[in-house]
Design an enzyme around this catalytic site. Structure first.
Site, short mmCIF file in Angstrom:
data_model
loop_
_atom_site.label_atom_id
_atom_site.label_comp_id
_atom_site.label_asym_id
_atom_site.label_seq_id
_atom_site.Cartn_x
_atom_site.Cartn_y
_atom_site.Cartn_z
N LYS A 89 -10.53 -4.86 -4.38
CA LYS A 89 -11.54 -3.85 -4.71
C LYS A 89 -10.91 -2.54 -5.20
O LYS A 89 -11.56 -1.74 -5.83
CB LYS A 89 -12.53 -3.63 -3.55
N LYS B 31 0.83 -1.21 0.00
CA LYS B 31 0.00 0.00 0.00
C LYS B 31 0.85 1.25 0.00
O LYS B 31 0.47 2.26 -0.59
CB LYS B 31 -0.96 0.01 1.20
N LYS C 72 -3.67 -10.98 -6.39
CA LYS C 72 -4.97 -11.10 -5.69
C LYS C 72 -6.05 -10.17 -6.29
O LYS C 72 -5.76 -9.02 -6.63
CB LYS C 72 -4.68 -10.75 -4.22
P1 ATP Z 1 -8.40 -3.21 -0.82
O1 ATP Z 1 -8.27 -3.46 -2.28
O2 ATP Z 1 -9.11 -1.91 -0.49
O3 ATP Z 1 -7.15 -3.42 -0.05
P2 ATP Z 1 -9.53 -5.82 -0.46
O4 ATP Z 1 -10.38 -6.12 -1.64
O5 ATP Z 1 -8.21 -6.46 -0.37
O6 ATP Z 1 -9.43 -4.25 -0.29
P3 ATP Z 1 -10.22 -6.00 2.36
O7 ATP Z 1 -11.23 -5.11 2.94
O8 ATP Z 1 -8.81 -5.64 2.62
O9 ATP Z 1 -10.42 -6.15 0.79
O10 ATP Z 1 -10.50 -7.50 2.79
C1 ATP Z 1 -11.62 -7.95 3.49
C2 ATP Z 1 -11.61 -9.45 3.61
O11 ATP Z 1 -11.73 -10.06 2.33
C3 ATP Z 1 -10.33 -10.03 4.23
O12 ATP Z 1 -10.66 -11.15 5.01
C4 ATP Z 1 -9.54 -10.44 3.03
O13 ATP Z 1 -8.60 -11.46 3.32
C5 ATP Z 1 -10.64 -10.95 2.12
N1 ATP Z 1 -10.23 -10.85 0.73
C6 ATP Z 1 -10.02 -9.72 0.01
N2 ATP Z 1 -9.66 -10.01 -1.24
C7 ATP Z 1 -9.64 -11.36 -1.32
C8 ATP Z 1 -9.31 -12.30 -2.36
N3 ATP Z 1 -8.95 -11.86 -3.54
N4 ATP Z 1 -9.40 -13.62 -2.10
C9 ATP Z 1 -9.79 -14.07 -0.88
N5 ATP Z 1 -10.09 -13.24 0.15
C10 ATP Z 1 -10.00 -11.92 -0.05
#
Ligand code: ATP
Ligand code: LTN
Length: 331
Positions: free
Chosen positions: A201, A116, A198
């Site tokens: 969002k 980040k 990964k």
């Molecule tokens: P950002 O892109 O804003 O960092 P993010 O999509 O990674 O957000 P988070 O809010 O950080 O989402 O994650 C919330 C939950 O969803 C956590 O438990 C995280 O491990 C899970 N998660 C997020 N993306 C994935 C993914 N691609 N596969 C499996 N689990 C995920």
């Protein structure tokens, strides 16, 4: 120390944008499955989300959007505590104390911080650095036993464990030492465009991510463009066929089928048909959820009442541990 008879689950998602299929498969789906057996706290971690700059008007809306998704996927606010992190001041209060028991060296090793801060070079704020300490406070405040998250969050749960053990070694048995829970399938859903990365969002390429509120047309388009490989065989092989393996995982997770079952159904079918089957299973799963979402999202009074009722319960739950920590520190 114990708060209730059932073991406690804590987990959270940042309302930093539209929730994704990765959020569902890695987190929400498992929360729904675990909600009967545990005392659950499912938070919208708004304080974590502001470690990246948010537009305040949009952000307020996003918090309610995410809340409506929590409810639409099947989390029951009567049985669970669904709340905004900022409504419970004890998270920030405990975080400060835990900051004094966390080391700069261990925070420096966090891969999420490295990622980040690489992406937000003009805003490498201190909150981004101490993010895992606030997350440790979220978890430890409620004597949490289990933390259901995707694979990317393992390192953060480990630091929460380390801080708990360190604190307990000095002051006695104050915190339950939490354990991470990853789903058996789909702990790491990959980007549709770069299947070694990964799904997220905040990806700049919206085509890389399936959002839970995407329309059927958009889902079909995204699937058609999804990166696979130059072969034509539907086989699960994460190392050599990450794109196809990711699509298999997605289809299995949303249709509650096994990967093997789908692989045998798709034998000799080619990627075009396979992608259509994945899109169909996604649409079939998402449509009823989206309908529930629309109804919930239109009922602002209900959403506010969920937040209010749950926050009142949660404030009380959090007080117990915080008081013990304060007394302990005075001794
Ligand atoms: P950002 O892109 O804003 O960092 P993010 O999509 O990674 O957000 P988070 O809010 O950080 O989402 O994650 C919330 C939950 O969803 C956590 O438990 C995280 O491990 C899970 N998660 C997020 N993306 C994935 C993914 N691609 N596969 C499996 N689990 C995920
Ligand atoms: N850091 C998590 C969100 C989060 C969380 C938590 C998850 C904040 N506090 C406590 C589990 C337990 C993320 O997914 N980025």
């Amino acid at each position: 120390m114990k708060t209730t008879d059932k073991p406690v689950i804590f987990s959270g998602i940042q309302p930093s944008g539209e929730l994704t299929l990765g959020n569902y498969i890695g987190a929400l789906k498992n929360w729904v499955n675990l909600q009967e057996e545990y005392t659950c706290l499912f938070s919208l971690v708004d304080l974590h989300a502001i470690t990246v700059r948010q537009n305040s008007k949009e952000f307020h809306k996003q918090c309610y959007d995410a809340l409506a998704v929590y409810l639409a996927v099947g989390l029951d606010p009567e049985k669970n505590n669904i709340f905004l992190q900022s409504h419970v001041p004890a998270h920030s209060q405990l975080a400060w104390i835990l900051n004094c028991y966390a080391y700069v060296g261990e925070l420096n090793r966090m891969t999420q911080f490295k990622d980040k801060s690489g992406k937000n070079k003009d805003n490498i704020n201190v909150g981004l650095f101490t993010y895992p300490v606030l997350m440790a406070a979220d978890i430890l405040l409620y004597q949490t036993k289990l933390v259901p998250v995707g694979a990317d969050q393992k390192q953060h749960v480990e630091i929460a464990r380390d801080i708990a053990i360190r604190f307990n070694n000095i002051y006695g048995d104050i915190f339950t030492v939490p354990e991470v829970y990853h789903p058996p399938l789909g702990a790491r859903i990959m980007s549709l465009q770069e299947p070694t990365k990964k799904m997220s969002k905040s990806d700049d390429d919206a085509g890389a991510t399936i959002f839970l509120l995407d329309s059927p047309d958009v889902i079909v388009k995204k699937l058609k463009r999804a990166v696979t490989d130059s072969e034509a065989e539907v086989v699960y092989d994460q190392k050599n066929k990450p794109g196809v393996s990711n699509l298999l995982t997605i289809m299995a997770a949303v249709s509650d089928r096994s990967v093997d079952d789908i692989v045998s159904e798709m034998q000799g079918q080619g990627y075009g048909k396979f992608k259509t089957a994945v899109a169909d299973s996604l649409v079939e799963f998402l449509q009823p959820m989206q309908e529930r979402y629309k109804k919930l999202r239109d009922d602002q009074a209900y959403l506010d009442s969920v937040l209010k009722t749950c926050a009142e319960r949660v404030v009380k739950l959090g007080e117990t541990t915080l008081k013990t920590v304060y007394i302990t520190e005075e001794r």
